[in-house]
Motif scaffolding. Structure first.
Motif, PDB file in Angstrom:
ATOM      1  N   CYS A 102       0.828  -1.215   0.000  1.00  0.00           N
ATOM      2  CA  CYS A 102       0.000   0.000   0.000  1.00  0.00           C
ATOM      3  C   CYS A 102       0.863   1.265   0.000  1.00  0.00           C
ATOM      4  O   CYS A 102       0.390   2.336  -0.375  1.00  0.00           O
ATOM      5  CB  CYS A 102      -0.914   0.020   1.227  1.00  0.00           C
ATOM      6  N   ASN A 107      -3.579   5.098  -6.683  1.00  0.00           N
ATOM      7  CA  ASN A 107      -4.941   5.091  -7.213  1.00  0.00           C
ATOM      8  C   ASN A 107      -4.953   5.862  -8.534  1.00  0.00           C
ATOM      9  O   ASN A 107      -4.920   7.092  -8.545  1.00  0.00           O
ATOM     10  CB  ASN A 107      -5.911   5.714  -6.210  1.00  0.00           C
ATOM     11  N   THR A 271      -3.314   4.895  -1.877  1.00  0.00           N
ATOM     12  CA  THR A 271      -3.019   3.595  -2.466  1.00  0.00           C
ATOM     13  C   THR A 271      -4.160   3.086  -3.337  1.00  0.00           C
ATOM     14  O   THR A 271      -5.272   3.616  -3.314  1.00  0.00           O
ATOM     15  CB  THR A 271      -2.687   2.566  -1.373  1.00  0.00           C
ATOM     16  N   GLN A 273      -7.138   0.721  -4.919  1.00  0.00           N
ATOM     17  CA  GLN A 273      -8.213  -0.152  -4.449  1.00  0.00           C
ATOM     18  C   GLN A 273      -7.879  -1.618  -4.723  1.00  0.00           C
ATOM     19  O   GLN A 273      -8.301  -2.514  -3.987  1.00  0.00           O
ATOM     20  CB  GLN A 273      -9.520   0.201  -5.168  1.00  0.00           C
ATOM     21  N   CYS A 275      -5.279  -3.178  -4.205  1.00  0.00           N
ATOM     22  CA  CYS A 275      -4.443  -3.792  -3.171  1.00  0.00           C
ATOM     23  C   CYS A 275      -5.251  -4.801  -2.360  1.00  0.00           C
ATOM     24  O   CYS A 275      -4.746  -5.864  -1.984  1.00  0.00           O
ATOM     25  CB  CYS A 275      -3.875  -2.717  -2.240  1.00  0.00           C
ATOM     26  N   TYR A 276      -6.502  -4.468  -2.075  1.00  0.00           N
ATOM     27  CA  TYR A 276      -7.356  -5.369  -1.295  1.00  0.00           C
ATOM     28  C   TYR A 276      -7.591  -6.669  -2.047  1.00  0.00           C
ATOM     29  O   TYR A 276      -7.492  -7.764  -1.474  1.00  0.00           O
ATOM     30  CB  TYR A 276      -8.686  -4.681  -0.987  1.00  0.00           C
ATOM     31  N   THR A 293      -6.603   1.414   2.899  1.00  0.00           N
ATOM     32  CA  THR A 293      -7.089   2.063   1.686  1.00  0.00           C
ATOM     33  C   THR A 293      -8.068   3.182   2.022  1.00  0.00           C
ATOM     34  O   THR A 293      -8.005   4.284   1.448  1.00  0.00           O
ATOM     35  CB  THR A 293      -7.772   1.038   0.761  1.00  0.00           C
TER      36      THR A 293
END
Length: 318
Positions: A102, A107, A271, A273, A275-276, A293
């Protein structure tokens, strides 16, 4: 004040996305709706925006070579800063590896919305070139760190198939394909029919607002108290320390104004989205990534206007 007004429309769209997901309105705009919207933006609307912007740009890859060297080097320093967070706030290995990426991913929807308004088509092209180079690099670093942590936690080694899947994901990423395709068209002056170009521009124009709405819908504000020290450290690293490093490198290496603006916007973004999604698919600590996030996105409403003001006064004042 001008920097706040520049950023405000984008965050109002994010707020609208959040409100549409809540209460009675959420019955009409459920998880299935937002998942479909994210897919439409990622696969259908956003790639044409990248393609047309890069294809029509007056900036060539040769012209951007020095910028890319400085910018990619700066983001490697962001990787180092993100790794240092584990030295400040203790947590288990998997949690740190989940939060780690992150600190240097970004983004793109927020970034492109800001750079287009701030620095026009040429600034957009700088940003797109940096994205095309940094996405595969950052994805590789993120996967390596998280796969290693999960393997150690499970006392197993299953990286081979994961790496193969990651490489395939990178090279089939529609955003990278669109940017590289636009660059090929630009460099070799390949003619594109005007009707097709207008069609692609129309699709691209719809991408940023829809992407920002999806960001708002993904916010999970109610969970921010969990792991607060680690979330706070990650937020300061991503939104304060990394942009400070970018400001220093842009000034020290004397990047041209639009390139410096693109780098600083890139470095100052919350960071990604995605990443999740990656963390969940790799059996990392997905809940904390959702919290990070959200924290990044909310804090960026305060920090981004500051960095935009710096860009306007330091790099674009003339």
């Amino acid at each position: 004040m001008l920097s706040v007004l520049l950023i405000l429309p984008d965050f109002l769209i994010i707020l609208l996305g959040y409100l549409l997901k809540q209460g009675k309105l959420g019955q009409h705009f459920n998880e299935g709706f937002w998942k479909g919207a994210e897919n439409i933006v990622f696969y259908v609307l956003f790639p044409p925006l990248l393609f047309t912007s890069v294809a029509n740009s007056k900036l060539s890859l040769a012209d951007a070579g020095y910028f890319l060297a400085v910018a990619v080097g700066t983001m490697f320093l962001a990787v180092l800063l993100s790794w240092l967070v584990r030295k400040i706030v203790p947590a288990d290995d998997v949690t740190h590896a989940s939060v780690f990426h992150c600190g240097f991913r970004f983004n793109s929807y927020v970034g492109f919305a800001i750079i287009m308004r701030l620095a026009g088509e040429e600034g957009f092209a700088f940003f797109a070139f940096l994205m095309a180079f940094w996405v595969p690099i950052s994805s590789s670093i993120a996967v390596s760190a998280l796969a290693g942590a999960v393997a150690r936690a499970e006392n197993a080694q299953k990286k081979g198939g994961l790496w193969k899947k990651t490489v395939k994901t990178i090279f089939t990423n529609p955003l990278i394909i669109a940017t590289v395709s636009g660059l090929v068209v630009n460099v070799f002056a390949i003619p594109i029919p005007e009707v097709l170009m207008h069609f692609l521009k129309s699709l691209g124009n719809a991408s940023l607002a829809m992407g920002l709405l999806c960001i708002g819908a993904g916010l999970k504000i109610e969970n921010l108290r969990a792991h607060f020290p680690l979330i706070a450290a990650s937020t300061v690293e991503r939104l304060v320390a990394v942009p400070l490093v970018a400001l220093g490198t842009a000034y020290f290496f004397q990047l041209e104004p639009l390139g410096a603006a693109a780098l600083l916007v890139f470095a100052a973004l919350p960071t990604a989205q995605s990443c999740y999604v990656m963390t969940a698919s790799m059996r990392g600590n997905a809940p904390i990534v959702a919290e990070v996030t959200t924290a990044h996105t909310l804090a960026a409403m305060v920090t981004l206007p500051v960095w935009v003001a710096v860009i306007q006064n330091v790099f674009l004042a003339g």
